[in-house]
Motif scaffolding. Structure first.
Motif, mmCIF file in Angstrom:
data_model
loop_
_atom_site.group_PDB
_atom_site.id
_atom_site.type_symbol
_atom_site.label_atom_id
_atom_site.label_comp_id
_atom_site.label_asym_id
_atom_site.label_seq_id
_atom_site.Cartn_x
_atom_site.Cartn_y
_atom_site.Cartn_z
ATOM 1 N N ASN A 32 56.799 -3.088 16.653
ATOM 2 C CA ASN A 32 58.117 -3.047 15.987
ATOM 3 C C ASN A 32 58.878 -1.705 16.269
ATOM 4 O O ASN A 32 60.088 -1.631 16.240
ATOM 5 C CB ASN A 32 57.966 -3.047 14.561
ATOM 6 C CG ASN A 32 58.048 -4.591 14.087
ATOM 7 O OD1 ASN A 32 58.714 -5.230 14.729
ATOM 8 N ND2 ASN A 32 57.489 -4.838 13.099
ATOM 9 N N ASP A 33 58.022 -0.450 16.199
ATOM 10 C CA ASP A 33 58.674 0.927 16.184
ATOM 11 C C ASP A 33 58.556 1.475 17.403
ATOM 12 O O ASP A 33 59.218 2.355 17.901
ATOM 13 C CB ASP A 33 58.034 1.514 15.202
ATOM 14 C CG ASP A 33 58.571 0.991 13.934
ATOM 15 O OD1 ASP A 33 59.727 1.277 13.482
ATOM 16 O OD2 ASP A 33 57.939 0.407 13.143
ATOM 17 N N SER A 34 57.517 1.269 18.457
ATOM 18 C CA SER A 34 57.145 1.906 19.620
ATOM 19 C C SER A 34 58.098 1.580 20.647
ATOM 20 O O SER A 34 58.544 2.235 21.550
ATOM 21 C CB SER A 34 56.002 1.729 20.128
ATOM 22 O OG SER A 34 55.296 0.210 20.218
ATOM 23 N N HIS A 35 58.590 0.251 20.817
ATOM 24 C CA HIS A 35 59.343 -0.126 21.616
ATOM 25 C C HIS A 35 60.805 -0.869 21.217
ATOM 26 O O HIS A 35 61.033 -1.315 20.100
ATOM 27 C CB HIS A 35 58.818 -1.366 22.373
ATOM 28 C CG HIS A 35 57.262 -0.881 23.109
ATOM 29 N ND1 HIS A 35 56.356 -0.278 22.748
ATOM 30 C CD2 HIS A 35 57.316 -0.982 24.509
ATOM 31 C CE1 HIS A 35 55.569 -0.042 23.805
ATOM 32 N NE2 HIS A 35 56.162 -0.356 24.889
ATOM 33 N N LEU A 46 48.889 -2.526 16.801
ATOM 34 C CA LEU A 46 49.940 -1.521 17.812
ATOM 35 C C LEU A 46 51.164 -1.767 16.981
ATOM 36 O O LEU A 46 51.639 -2.894 16.937
ATOM 37 C CB LEU A 46 49.814 -2.088 19.205
ATOM 38 C CG LEU A 46 48.722 -1.509 19.986
ATOM 39 C CD1 LEU A 46 48.833 -2.056 21.429
ATOM 40 C CD2 LEU A 46 48.164 -0.131 19.782
ATOM 41 N N PRO A 47 51.802 -0.616 16.725
ATOM 42 C CA PRO A 47 53.328 -0.832 15.701
ATOM 43 C C PRO A 47 54.479 -1.027 16.965
ATOM 44 O O PRO A 47 55.269 -0.252 16.860
ATOM 45 C CB PRO A 47 53.346 0.709 15.258
ATOM 46 C CG PRO A 47 52.687 1.476 16.165
ATOM 47 C CD PRO A 47 51.584 0.740 16.694
ATOM 48 N N SER A 83 65.878 -5.378 18.768
ATOM 49 C CA SER A 83 65.104 -4.468 18.235
ATOM 50 C C SER A 83 64.762 -4.571 16.913
ATOM 51 O O SER A 83 63.681 -3.864 16.382
ATOM 52 C CB SER A 83 65.504 -3.002 18.763
ATOM 53 O OG SER A 83 65.980 -2.872 20.024
ATOM 54 N N ARG A 111 57.812 -8.035 15.999
ATOM 55 C CA ARG A 111 56.878 -8.393 16.752
ATOM 56 C C ARG A 111 55.480 -7.206 16.472
ATOM 57 O O ARG A 111 55.761 -6.185 15.527
ATOM 58 C CB ARG A 111 57.469 -7.807 17.936
ATOM 59 C CG ARG A 111 57.941 -6.089 17.938
ATOM 60 C CD ARG A 111 59.094 -6.062 19.136
ATOM 61 N NE ARG A 111 59.695 -4.814 18.904
ATOM 62 C CZ ARG A 111 60.761 -4.425 18.158
ATOM 63 N NH1 ARG A 111 61.295 -5.383 17.570
ATOM 64 N NH2 ARG A 111 61.314 -3.265 18.343
ATOM 65 N N ASP A 169 60.184 1.916 25.655
ATOM 66 C CA ASP A 169 60.071 3.025 24.735
ATOM 67 C C ASP A 169 61.179 3.088 23.821
ATOM 68 O O ASP A 169 62.277 3.193 24.467
ATOM 69 C CB ASP A 169 59.492 4.254 25.367
ATOM 70 C CG ASP A 169 59.158 5.406 24.361
ATOM 71 O OD1 ASP A 169 58.075 5.742 24.412
ATOM 72 O OD2 ASP A 169 59.958 5.771 23.650
ATOM 73 N N VAL A 170 60.967 3.243 22.627
ATOM 74 C CA VAL A 170 62.035 3.151 21.554
ATOM 75 C C VAL A 170 62.981 4.284 21.877
ATOM 76 O O VAL A 170 64.354 4.258 21.546
ATOM 77 C CB VAL A 170 61.787 2.818 20.220
ATOM 78 C CG1 VAL A 170 61.193 4.231 19.810
ATOM 79 C CG2 VAL A 170 62.810 2.323 19.401
#
Lengths: 241, 972, 101
Positions: free
Chosen positions: A143-146, A140-141, A62, A66, A206-207
């Motif tokens: 790195n943080d959304s997923h 699309l972020p 995570s 990406r 989803d993170v």
């Protein structure tokens, strides 16, 4: 970029922290830092872990870089960046330096850095994006959304069959294929890209559901004696061709 | 020690005789072998009575030995209603019988049986409806008498799970047809699953006698099982029950504690048939069983089913059974042949005659007689059949302890009818038939009316070839169908013999006799579905497996219809009982956590779940809510606090048409909104009803960052996409709710704290006013800052990338230490928003609320050419309001604080309800929002609220907001 | 469980989708009668026969349309919304009509 592997790292020294870092510490993880990114190197001896990973392992990537692009201009802009892009949605292709580009729809792409962080594809694209005039291209972020997990090993399809309604046996779900589907009742992107000869399924979800998914996968893996693994084992597997 | 009725090998195919297993039944110890079921081990020890019947508490024993009847339901310590003929014995297992009072052997509940004539069909409906209320008195007594096993309240949940499986061809049923179909499909290149509920493949080949010497079945069974095991393309699942058919060939198959969700491209149902009982007086006595049950006992479990037997038959299988009985040393007293003549040129029949067994053609068993202890069969009275269902006035008594019934079958139609197959009745064969199979679904074997083994194999292979052709495997010629001659039907057309004393049971589960079924039709319930509901026929645990055919025949006759017209009741899934654990599987309750989740726990927060999200309610020990919330509120009002607002929805709306899109989507006007400013965004649906709200932050000309409610964001995002799929504006949407986490820092000292961490922008009120939006670095983390405040104080909502959330939380708390910063929870936030008069969508609004009703007409632009709820709102505005949401204060501090949903009354009339109400720590009195009639909406009106305990509380309508009406504090 | 074929993702269990209601064109929001508007908002035809419906694939946030026979529950075909909505829709003060009919 310097590799520091002798020191003991603590996730709380880093701005970017995986939702799972407490679980990693509790499982005895040794961390490794590359630049400002801290990942789990291993939970046990790497040699043993490679064995386990080739059978059934779960890694947390995570904190690994990406990102995504979408929009009507995304395809042509990425083409201009001299990247190899998949022909059709729900396919992924590997770039020369190891990063993966996944096509999620006609107009949406996902870029996953290589495990060695040799390519820096995600970072370079992000920097280029803010410089170019990029009409119709939207970042699309990811790195943080997923969250980004990797389920590896010959038992991975059996393990996924307990959570996902798509047939992911290796002769049915090809290397480079993507399914955007429901996994343990939550939406997920499942991307098969093998590490050497070992089946590997990257899972992005989803993170906020990271812990739920991690715990659910580990529970599902128990039947096959699957265990958490670090990035070292993944890299070793990818060299084994 | 050899049990009394145990037969030597090779009998007992399922047994492993290496070790004895000891278990207890009704507190007596019994021994059996590995592979024995509870019922077979008890039978081996000559214990035949296993249960008491549901209504009359009659002794019941083995009926099918296949888990298809309710006679064998027993109680295990933690499990009621276990099928004793399926459940294997284990060492030390404690088994009890069910449904008796006092002693099993001398059931006090059996007193009711002689009073059966006072318990006619529909008894409850006829007896307990007058006078009003009488049922409530009777119900507990009746409930105590009825019902089967007992649940264990201390039961601990066990681990169950599910797994998906995918096959080209799924064959359900591993009997001769299923095995042949699976082999043929696999040989044609298909991936095959062969599933069977029994412990081994083989089906009837495991116990039925096909030839005089009893060799053929065994040889062919071994060969086929060997071939199947050797074939890589066939997965075999035994002890696996397919419990339903669902759309697009989706099969739930249960094995152990796992439910397999199997998707089949093609299905071949080879589910066989269920043997049926004959209907005569006392046909339910232990010792009376299906012919197949006797054969299962002998061949599968090595148990001799009796000592002296009578066979009642209407087909040649009864004769094959007679040979089996003779082979194990049972004295076969007679074969009672229902048909008028004995089949002549049949080797098996000839052999039975040759062995000296008397055969009585044209006869029936008129009644069965009980043993002295009334718990077993002692004799049968046979009589000549005069006409259909009518016997001669007298007959002959034959003493026996075993009566085997071989009078016919019903195809196992349940799964097939679920798939859309149609059940008809063929008068020539006296048998239900199945037609109209859906696409990619076939049946083969006895379920399809094939009784000759060669035709069973041929039909099964044919079905497999059709399936494989449909799958696109190498095309093969489809052989012609084979139709067995009606002569070989095993069904006798009318094995029903009413008796003057009744007790000829049609439905064993529910103790229903012939007269009950007939009387149901006479009471006016002629339709088979009504007969079922009125009489409860088919509603017991075996779900009509043995009553459907007899009931259809009886109802047809009583109503002058054909059996085909009468039909059967719908057989819904599950086919066999399943556990809740199988349905539940593992508990997948997705839980969402913010990046600061663990910091809340470490700070002692009490968490609540809002949808899937965990959120901190308040910080403090359980039970300290009001003090904790009070302190948190005051700290924000007077100092500074932080709250985790990560769950707030966030959507990026980007592109040249971003402003145009928002203009059409939300009620307000957005196209001229300046960059760097946020604007309230209220969302209505086409009916003009409020469905969400948030703020739209204009980050750049073509880029808005729109917030939405925690619970509403998914739907808002969906709606955006759906509208633009129609409008085709040049705009892109990304739901980034979880990509950004959010912290709201609020209170008069908020700026002082934030200034320590944010240096690249001017945070002053002039440079960064209320409703301003900025991008800046906060604690070296790239952030979006929005000057909004739900709570009505100087505040900054700081949005940062998710993985940096915890770092930001830590840094803010450290930076504010000198100021006495502390976190506050959702409860404090709710109180403060109420003090500011902000509504919460779906708490203060409902499925009818329009912006005008909630005093938000100001948020609706009437000048725009179009927005989603616009036309409807324009229509609604032509009429006066029917209600209004107002603020109220309850000035009587002594009165109980009104709660959400308490009614607003006008005299006796309900005129509205409270939607929010809290004790305000700032104003020191209860404040709230309520819907009232428009006449009461004026400030100063008095409204009556029915509060806790029915007490009327008078409240005064006041202007909103309650706190800081000039809005000076949030604009500091 | 029923299978629905998503134009983007192929055949999937129907539990991966959200039903989006009957499809019909919006009448002119400015000029249509109140009655016609009310029918659009509140009354759905609920026909026995072949209807067109909105469906949403949850994992990819993808809207598409499906023709389904409500008598047999058979899905006849699924297709992209752009097959029907190919042009940008405009609203202005006079008329307009958004919905192409």
């Amino acid at each position: 970029m310097s590799m520091q592997s002798t020191e003991q790292f603590s996730p709380v020294q880093y701005q970017r922290r995986s939702q799972l870092y407490r679980r990693h510490i509790a499982t005895g993880a040794a961390f490794k830092a590359v630049a400002n990114i801290l990942t789990v190197d291993a939970y046990s001896k790497t040699i043993e872990e490679v064995q386990k990973a080739s059978h059934l392992g779960l890694a947390d990537l995570s904190t690994h870089p990406r990102l995504g692009f979408k929009g009507s201009g995304a395809l042509s802009w990425l083409n201009q960046q001299k990247l190899q892009l998949p022909e059709n949605p729900n396919q992924a292709v590997q770039q020369a330096k190891g990063s993966l580009i996944a096509r999620l729809s006609q107009e949406e792409f996902l870029i996953l850095n290589d495990l060695d962080m040799a390519s820096l594809t995600a970072e370079k694209l992000e920097a280029r994006y803010s410089l170019d005039s990029t009409d119709g291209v939207y970042l699309l972020p990811r790195n943080d959304s997923h969250c980004w997990l990797a389920l590896t090993g010959i038992q991975a399809p059996d393990c996924l069959a307990k959570l996902c309604g798509i047939d992911m046996r290796v002769d049915k779900f090809a290397n480079g294929e993507i399914a955007q589907t429901s996994l343990a009742r939550v939406n997920a992107i499942i991307l098969r890209y093998d590490l050497g000869v070992t089946p590997c399924f990257y899972i992005l979800s989803d993170v906020s559901l990271t812990e739920f998914l991690w715990d659910g996968l580990l529970d599902s893996m128990q039947e096959f004696q699957g265990v958490p693994i670090g990035i070292s084992a993944l890299k070793k597997l990818s060299q084994d061709i | 020690m050899a049990a009394l009725n145990r037969l030597p090998p090779p009998y007992g195919l399922l047994l492993n005789r290496d070790n004895d297993i000891t278990f207890s039944f009704e507190n007596r110890d019994y021994t059996g072998f590995n592979g024995d079921t509870i019922a077979s081990a008890l039978a081996a020890n000559d214990q035949w009575m296993i249960s008491r019947s549901f209504k009359y508490h009659r002794p019941r024993g083995v009926l099918t030995m296949a888990g298809q009847d309710a006679n064998t339901l027993v109680q295990l310590p933690s499990d009621p209603n276990i099928l004793a003929d399926c459940e294997n014995i284990t060492e030390g297992q404690i088994v009890m019988a069910q449904n008796y009072s006092g002693k099993f052997e001398k059931d006090r509940g059996a007193w009711i049986a002689p009073f059966a004539k006072f318990l006619p069909v529909g008894f409850y409906y006829k007896s307990f409806f007058k006078p009003k209320g009488i049922w409530e008195k009777w119900a507990p007594m009746i409930r105590k008498r009825t019902g089967l096993g007992v649940i264990d309240p201390d039961f601990q949940p066990e681990y169950y799970d599910k797994q998906y499986k995918f096959y080209d061809v799924v064959v359900v049923g591993g009997g001769p047809a299923g095995m042949a179909a699976a082999l043929q499909a696999a040989q044609s290149g298909a991936e095959v699953l062969l599933a069977d509920e029994n412990p081994i493949l083989g089906g009837s080949l495991n116990y039925a006698r096909i030839d005089v010497r009893s060799e053929y079945a065994e040889n062919i069974r071994k060969k086929m099982i060997g071939d199947i095991e050797a074939h890589n393309n066939i997965d075999v699942m035994v002890n696996a029950i397919c419990n339903g058919w669902f759309a697009d060939n989706w099969l739930p198959i249960i094995k152990g504690r796992r439910l397999y969700k199997v998707r089949a491209k093609e299905i071949i149902m080879c589910v066989g048939s269920l043997e049926q009982q004959a209907v005569f007086h006392n046909n339910d006595l232990p010792g009376i069983m299906m012919s197949s049950a006797a054969q299962r006992l002998i061949h599968l479990y090595g148990v001799r089913p009796g000592k002296a037997a009578v066979v009642l038959t209407g087909n040649t299988e009864g004769y094959a059974l007679a040979l089996d009985l003779l082979d194990v040393g049972i004295d076969v007293k007679a074969v009672i042949e229902l048909r008028e003549s004995v089949p002549q040129d049949n080797d098996i029949v000839k052999e039975v005659m040759a062995r000296g067994v008397p055969v009585k053609p044209g006869h029936a068993v008129f009644e069965a007689r009980k043993s002295k202890n009334k718990q077993h069969l002692a004799a049968v009275e046979i009589r000549k059949i005069m006409e259909e269902g009518v016997c001669a006035g007298s007959g002959e008594i034959i003493e026996c302890d075993l009566l085997c019934m071989a009078v016919g079958y019903t195809p196992t139609y349940q799964l097939i009818c679920q798939a859309g197959g149609q059940l008809s009745y063929d008068d020539a064969t006296a048998m239900f038939t199945l037609t109209n199979m859906p696409k990619s679904f076939q049946i083969a074997g006895s379920v399809n009316g094939a009784w000759n083994l060669d035709s069973v194999f041929a039909e099964a292979r044919r079905a497999a070839i059709i399936a494989c052709n449909a799958l696109g495997k190498k095309a093969q010629t489809v052989p012609d169908p084979i139709i067995d001659h009606a002569d070989i039907s095993p069904n006798f057309r009318w094995p029903i013999f009413p008796h003057p004393k009744g007790k000829e049971f049609v439905d064993f589960d529910e103790d229903l006799q012939v007269a009950d079924i007939i009387n149901a039709t006479r009471d006016g319930y002629e339709h088979i579905q009504l007969v079922k509901r009125y009489s409860t026929c088919g509603m017991g645990p075996s779900q009509g497996r043995h009553s459907a055919l007899a009931t259809a025949r009886l109802v047809a006759k009583a109503t002058n219809k054909t059996v085909a017209q009468t039909g059967v009741t719908t057989a819904r899934p599950p086919f066999a009982p399943e556990r809740l654990g199988h349905n539940a599987g593992r508990s997948f309750y997705p839980a969402q956590r913010s990046s600061m989740h663990y910091r809340h726990l470490e700070a002692g927060a009490q968490m609540l779940q809002a949808g899937a999200w965990y959120r901190p309610a308040y910080y403090g020990p359980k039970g300290s809510k009001s003090e904790s919330v009070h302190a948190e509120v005051l700290n924000v009002r007077n100092n500074v606090g932080i709250v985790d607002v990560s769950t707030l929805g966030g959507i990026e709306v980007r592109g040249p048409d971003a402003g145009e899109f928002l203009n059409r989507f939300y009620t307000f006007a957005f196209t001229r909104q300046p960059v760097g400013r946020a604007r309230y965004a209220l969302l209505t649906n086409e009916a003009g009803v409020i469905i969400d709200d948030g703020v739209a932050c204009r980050i750049s000309q073509d880029h808005y960052y729109v917030t939405a409610t925690t619970g509403g964001v998914s739907r808002v995002f969906q709606n955006m996409l759906q509208w633009n799929a129609q409008w085709n504006l040049d705009v892109d949407f990304a739901n980034v709710t979880t990509a950004w986490c959010g912290i709201n820092i609020a209170g008069p000292n908020a700026r002082i704290v934030l200034q320590k961490l944010c240096h690249d922008i001017d945070l002053s009120a002039e440079a960064f006013p209320y409703m301003g939006v900025r991008e800046a670095m906060v604690a070296d983390i790239p952030a979006r800052l929005i000057r909004v405040g739900f709570v009505g104080e100087l505040g900054f909502e700081i949005h940062v990338p998710q993985h940096c959330g915890e770092a930001l939380w830590d840094t803010l708390l450290a930076a504010g230490k000198d100021q006495g910063i502390r976190p506050f929870g959702i409860e404090a936030q709710r109180v403060m928003r109420l003090e500011k008069g902000h509504i919460i969508i779906s708490q203060d609004t409902d499925a009818m609320s329009t912006p005008m009703e909630v005093q938000m007409g100001w948020a609706v632009s009437r000048k725009k050419p179009f927005f989603v709820g616009g036309r409807t709102l324009a229509e609604l505005e032509k009429n006066p309001l029917s209600r209004a949401l107002v603020g109220f204060v309850a000035n009587d501090i002594e009165a109980p604080i009104p709660l959400e949903c308490h009614l607003v009354l006008d005299g006796e009339k309900m005129t509205g309800r409270v939607t929010s109400c809290e004790m305000s720590p700032t104003l020191n009195k209860p404040i709230g929002l309520a819907y009232v009639v428009p006449e009461k909406a004026e400030v100063g009106s008095q409204i009556d609220i029915r509060s806790t305990g029915g007490l009327l509380v008078t409240a005064e309508v006041v202007d909103l907001p309650f706190y800081d009406p000039e809005n000076q504090r949030q604009e500091l | 469980m029923k299978i629905l074929t998503c134009p983007l993702n192929g055949p999937r269990n129907i539990s991966e989708f959200t039903y989006g209601g009957e499809f019909h064109h919006m009448p002119d929001p400015k000029n249509s009668t109140a009655r016609k508007w009310a029918e659009h908002v509140f009354f759905h035809a609920n026909e026995a026969g072949i209807v067109t419906e909105w469906w949403f694939h949850n994992a990819t946030s993808f809207w598409f349309l499906a023709e389904r026979n409500t008598i047999t529950d058979e899905v006849i075909r699924t297709f992209n919304a752009s097959d029907i909505f190919s042009e940008r829709q405009e609203f202005n003060d006079q008329t307009t009509n958004a919905g192409s009919n």
